[in-house]
Write a protein that holds these residues in place. Structure first.
Motif, PDB file in Angstrom:
ATOM      1  N   LEU A  27       9.967  12.366  77.265  1.00 11.75           N
ATOM      2  CA  LEU A  27       9.488  13.390  78.181  1.00 11.75           C
ATOM      3  C   LEU A  27       9.712  12.969  79.626  1.00 11.75           C
ATOM      4  O   LEU A  27      10.169  13.755  80.465  1.00 11.75           O
ATOM      5  N   ALA A  28       9.432  11.709  79.952  1.00  9.28           N
ATOM      6  CA  ALA A  28       9.634  11.209  81.308  1.00  9.28           C
ATOM      7  C   ALA A  28      11.101  11.259  81.696  1.00  9.28           C
ATOM      8  O   ALA A  28      11.465  11.598  82.831  1.00  9.28           O
ATOM      9  N   LEU A  29      11.981  10.926  80.750  1.00  7.97           N
ATOM     10  CA  LEU A  29      13.416  10.968  81.010  1.00  7.97           C
ATOM     11  C   LEU A  29      13.863  12.393  81.287  1.00  7.97           C
ATOM     12  O   LEU A  29      14.660  12.643  82.198  1.00  7.97           O
ATOM     13  N   ALA A  30      13.352  13.338  80.505  1.00  3.66           N
ATOM     14  CA  ALA A  30      13.735  14.735  80.698  1.00  3.66           C
ATOM     15  C   ALA A  30      13.295  15.247  82.063  1.00  3.66           C
ATOM     16  O   ALA A  30      14.018  15.966  82.753  1.00  3.66           O
ATOM     17  N   VAL A  31      12.084  14.875  82.490  1.00  3.79           N
ATOM     18  CA  VAL A  31      11.586  15.301  83.795  1.00  3.79           C
ATOM     19  C   VAL A  31      12.432  14.723  84.918  1.00  3.79           C
ATOM     20  O   VAL A  31      12.819  15.398  85.863  1.00  3.79           O
ATOM     21  N   SER A  32      12.762  13.425  84.800  1.00  2.60           N
ATOM     22  CA  SER A  32      13.553  12.785  85.852  1.00  2.60           C
ATOM     23  C   SER A  32      14.949  13.366  85.927  1.00  2.60           C
ATOM     24  O   SER A  32      15.520  13.525  87.000  1.00  2.60           O
ATOM     25  N   CYS A  33      15.522  13.718  84.796  1.00  4.55           N
ATOM     26  CA  CYS A  33      16.857  14.312  84.787  1.00  4.55           C
ATOM     27  C   CYS A  33      16.841  15.703  85.399  1.00  4.55           C
ATOM     28  O   CYS A  33      17.847  16.167  85.936  1.00  4.55           O
ATOM     29  N   GLY A  34      15.700  16.359  85.330  1.00  2.00           N
ATOM     30  CA  GLY A  34      15.617  17.709  85.875  1.00  2.00           C
ATOM     31  C   GLY A  34      15.450  17.727  87.369  1.00  2.00           C
ATOM     32  O   GLY A  34      15.608  18.760  88.006  1.00  2.00           O
ATOM     33  N   LYS A  35      15.134  16.600  87.978  1.00  2.00           N
ATOM     34  CA  LYS A  35      14.952  16.538  89.423  1.00  2.00           C
ATOM     35  C   LYS A  35      16.297  16.399  90.126  1.00  2.00           C
ATOM     36  O   LYS A  35      17.214  15.787  89.632  1.00  2.00           O
ATOM     37  N   LYS A  36      16.362  16.990  91.339  1.00  2.00           N
ATOM     38  CA  LYS A  36      17.549  16.832  92.166  1.00  2.00           C
ATOM     39  C   LYS A  36      17.592  15.426  92.729  1.00  2.00           C
ATOM     40  O   LYS A  36      16.633  14.966  93.340  1.00  2.00           O
ATOM     41  N   GLU A  37      18.684  14.719  92.516  1.00  2.00           N
ATOM     42  CA  GLU A  37      18.864  13.437  93.165  1.00  2.00           C
ATOM     43  C   GLU A  37      19.202  13.681  94.634  1.00  2.00           C
ATOM     44  O   GLU A  37      19.691  14.735  95.005  1.00  2.00           O
ATOM     45  N   SER A  38      18.947  12.674  95.499  1.00  2.00           N
ATOM     46  CA  SER A  38      19.209  12.836  96.920  1.00  2.00           C
ATOM     47  C   SER A  38      20.672  13.134  97.186  1.00  2.00           C
ATOM     48  O   SER A  38      21.009  13.831  98.130  1.00  2.00           O
ATOM     49  N   LYS A  39      21.561  12.642  96.342  1.00  2.00           N
ATOM     50  CA  LYS A  39      22.986  12.873  96.567  1.00  2.00           C
ATOM     51  C   LYS A  39      23.352  14.331  96.324  1.00  2.00           C
ATOM     52  O   LYS A  39      24.421  14.777  96.717  1.00  2.00           O
ATOM     53  N   ASP A  40      22.481  15.098  95.670  1.00  2.00           N
ATOM     54  CA  ASP A  40      22.748  16.511  95.412  1.00  2.00           C
ATOM     55  C   ASP A  40      22.164  17.411  96.492  1.00  2.00           C
ATOM     56  O   ASP A  40      22.330  18.621  96.439  1.00  2.00           O
ATOM     57  N   VAL A  41      21.464  16.841  97.470  1.00  2.00           N
ATOM     58  CA  VAL A  41      20.839  17.594  98.548  1.00  2.00           C
ATOM     59  C   VAL A  41      21.587  17.295  99.843  1.00  2.00           C
ATOM     60  O   VAL A  41      21.868  16.139 100.158  1.00  2.00           O
ATOM     61  N   VAL A  42      21.903  18.340 100.589  1.00  2.00           N
ATOM     62  CA  VAL A  42      22.534  18.174 101.900  1.00  2.00           C
ATOM     63  C   VAL A  42      21.463  18.391 102.960  1.00  2.00           C
ATOM     64  O   VAL A  42      20.871  19.470 103.050  1.00  2.00           O
ATOM     65  N   ARG A  43      21.207  17.346 103.753  1.00  3.43           N
ATOM     66  CA  ARG A  43      20.156  17.392 104.780  1.00  3.43           C
ATOM     67  C   ARG A  43      20.795  17.635 106.142  1.00  3.43           C
ATOM     68  O   ARG A  43      21.655  16.876 106.584  1.00  3.43           O
ATOM     69  N   ILE A  44      20.366  18.725 106.826  1.00  2.34           N
ATOM     70  CA  ILE A  44      20.934  19.122 108.103  1.00  2.34           C
ATOM     71  C   ILE A  44      19.829  19.157 109.156  1.00  2.34           C
ATOM     72  O   ILE A  44      18.799  19.814 108.967  1.00  2.34           O
ATOM     73  N   ALA A  45      20.053  18.468 110.269  1.00  6.29           N
ATOM     74  CA  ALA A  45      19.068  18.396 111.342  1.00  6.29           C
ATOM     75  C   ALA A  45      19.313  19.500 112.376  1.00  6.29           C
ATOM     76  O   ALA A  45      20.445  19.937 112.585  1.00  6.29           O
ATOM     77  N   TYR A  46      18.225  19.896 113.033  1.00  6.95           N
ATOM     78  CA  TYR A  46      18.346  20.929 114.062  1.00  6.95           C
ATOM     79  C   TYR A  46      17.174  20.851 115.029  1.00  6.95           C
ATOM     80  O   TYR A  46      16.136  20.250 114.737  1.00  6.95           O
ATOM     81  N   LEU A  47      17.365  21.442 116.200  1.00  4.94           N
ATOM     82  CA  LEU A  47      16.285  21.737 117.127  1.00  4.94           C
ATOM     83  C   LEU A  47      16.018  23.241 117.060  1.00  4.94           C
ATOM     84  O   LEU A  47      16.955  24.015 116.819  1.00  4.94           O
TER      85      LEU A  47
ATOM     86  N   ILE B 137      16.271  26.228 118.405  1.00  2.24           N
ATOM     87  CA  ILE B 137      16.921  26.974 119.475  1.00  2.24           C
ATOM     88  C   ILE B 137      17.834  28.027 118.844  1.00  2.24           C
ATOM     89  O   ILE B 137      18.197  27.921 117.675  1.00  2.24           O
ATOM     90  N   THR B 138      18.230  29.014 119.628  1.00  2.02           N
ATOM     91  CA  THR B 138      19.083  30.071 119.086  1.00  2.02           C
ATOM     92  C   THR B 138      20.440  29.537 118.645  1.00  2.02           C
ATOM     93  O   THR B 138      21.087  30.127 117.785  1.00  2.02           O
ATOM     94  N   HIS B 139      20.877  28.433 119.217  1.00  7.38           N
ATOM     95  CA  HIS B 139      22.170  27.850 118.868  1.00  7.38           C
ATOM     96  C   HIS B 139      22.201  27.349 117.427  1.00  7.38           C
ATOM     97  O   HIS B 139      23.275  27.099 116.880  1.00  7.38           O
ATOM     98  N   ALA B 140      21.040  27.194 116.822  1.00  4.83           N
ATOM     99  CA  ALA B 140      20.969  26.690 115.445  1.00  4.83           C
ATOM    100  C   ALA B 140      20.815  27.801 114.404  1.00  4.83           C
ATOM    101  O   ALA B 140      20.690  27.508 113.216  1.00  4.83           O
ATOM    102  N   LEU B 141      20.859  29.052 114.811  1.00  2.43           N
ATOM    103  CA  LEU B 141      20.590  30.135 113.863  1.00  2.43           C
ATOM    104  C   LEU B 141      21.519  30.168 112.650  1.00  2.43           C
ATOM    105  O   LEU B 141      21.074  30.529 111.554  1.00  2.43           O
ATOM    106  N   PRO B 142      22.824  29.826 112.779  1.00  2.00           N
ATOM    107  CA  PRO B 142      23.661  29.852 111.570  1.00  2.00           C
ATOM    108  C   PRO B 142      23.174  28.911 110.461  1.00  2.00           C
ATOM    109  O   PRO B 142      23.584  29.057 109.309  1.00  2.00           O
ATOM    110  N   LEU B 143      22.305  27.966 110.804  1.00  6.98           N
ATOM    111  CA  LEU B 143      21.780  27.053 109.784  1.00  6.98           C
ATOM    112  C   LEU B 143      20.721  27.690 108.894  1.00  6.98           C
ATOM    113  O   LEU B 143      20.534  27.277 107.750  1.00  6.98           O
ATOM    114  N   VAL B 144      20.020  28.694 109.437  1.00 10.23           N
ATOM    115  CA  VAL B 144      18.767  29.114 108.819  1.00 10.23           C
ATOM    116  C   VAL B 144      18.958  29.610 107.394  1.00 10.23           C
ATOM    117  O   VAL B 144      18.124  29.348 106.519  1.00 10.23           O
TER     118      VAL B 144
END
Length: 298
Positions: free
Chosen positions: A13-33, A35-42
């Motif tokens: 059960l623990a293995l199945a739960v861990s496999c169902g989680k997104k690993e960090s390598k599957d997430v793209v992290r984008i920084a912003y302030l 401001i209106t210049h960042a709207l295409p990120l939203v």
């Protein structure tokens, strides 16, 4: 025996739960302030097949540090800051613009021409910014140079109130803070950016090269979605809805801000980048900007 079966069940059960989680390598992290210049990120959370995490920062230095060190995979950032980091050997690549135009020079009621700024204090968000370039372009129209004004760096949210209190005579910064100056400080627009520098480059989507190498397929999907979002934002009603998700400003301020900005051309052309490189050298912002081939994704 029952205990052994129970332990095996718990482990499975623990293995199945861990496999169902997104690993960090599957997430793209984008920084912003915010401001209106960042709207295409939203709307990037809707990018097909990619989990995008938007990470909000309060200042350009802390955002750039996160980008340079790989704590985030990419960022909407002042393009000159990223150019300077690249020139220092940091692995960064610019993949799209945040917008074109959309900056204004806001001044107090007593300033009627750029010549009136002589001896006055003027605020910009950072020395390595297109706002610094726009100030110097404006000063040149009045026969002035940067030595004729007292230039200070202020956080964008502080500028309208500083203008209202008379601490500064004017400022140039990302929106919606220019529009705020008109509303809360009785400021006025001395120049719009397209009057000084048509199709000016300001903020861009920049990725960390190490992250890009590791997550290229995912980040390419993000870039595609980001550019599509720019086209969607040409609908100003749509843009207002998006802006209200990250900007806590009155509708009239946001509407004024969105009248000035263009999201339709997010590709970084060699001509536009060459023009930017010439200006950062001309105005002493960066002596050795990276070449187009070194810095801009093909």
């Amino acid at each position: 025996m029952r205990r052994i079966y129970y332990l095996l069940f718990v482990a499975a059960l623990a293995l199945a739960v861990s496999c169902g989680k997104k690993e960090s390598k599957d997430v793209v992290r984008i920084a912003y302030l915010p401001i209106t210049h960042a709207l295409p990120l939203v709307e990037l959370q809707d990018a097909e097949g990619v989990e995008v995490e938007l990470v909000r920062y309060g200042s350009w230095p802390e955002l750039l540090d996160a980008l340079n060190t790989g704590r985030v995979d990419g960022a909407s950032v002042l393009i000159e800051l990223a150019m300077a980091a690249k020139a220092q050997g940091i692995g960064l690549t610019a993949v799209a613009l945040g917008h074109t135009d959309g900056n204004v020079i806001v001044v107090s009621e007593g300033i009627n021409s750029v010549k009136d700024l002589k001896g006055k204090t003027f605020a910009i968000p950072h020395r390595a910014s297109s706002h610094h370039i726009l100030l110097q372009e404006a000063l040149a129209k009045g026969g002035l140079t940067i030595s004729d004004v007292n230039v200070v760096e202020l956080a964008p949210p502080e500028m309208p109130s500083a203008l209202s209190r008379g601490q500064i005579a004017g400022y140039c910064v990302a929106e919606p803070f220019g529009a705020m100056g008109l509303k809360v400080a009785n400021g006025k627009v001395l120049y719009r950016s397209e009057e000084l520098w048509p199709n000016s480059i300001c903020c861009g989507l920049v990725v960390n090269d190490a992250s890009y190498k590791q997550k290229k397929e995912l980040i390419d999907k993000v870039i595609t979605a980001y550019r599509s979002n720019g086209k969607h934002l040409e609908d100003k009603d749509k843009a207002l809805t998006v802006a209200k998700q990250i900007l806590k400003q009155p509708d009239d301020v946001l509407q004024q801000s969105l009248k000035w900005i263009d999201y339709s051309k997010l590709d970084i052309t060699e001509e536009a980048y060459s023009n930017l490189s010439s200006k950062v050298k001309q105005y002493g912002i960066l002596d050795n900007p990276p070449s187009f081939d070194e810095f801009v994704a093909k």
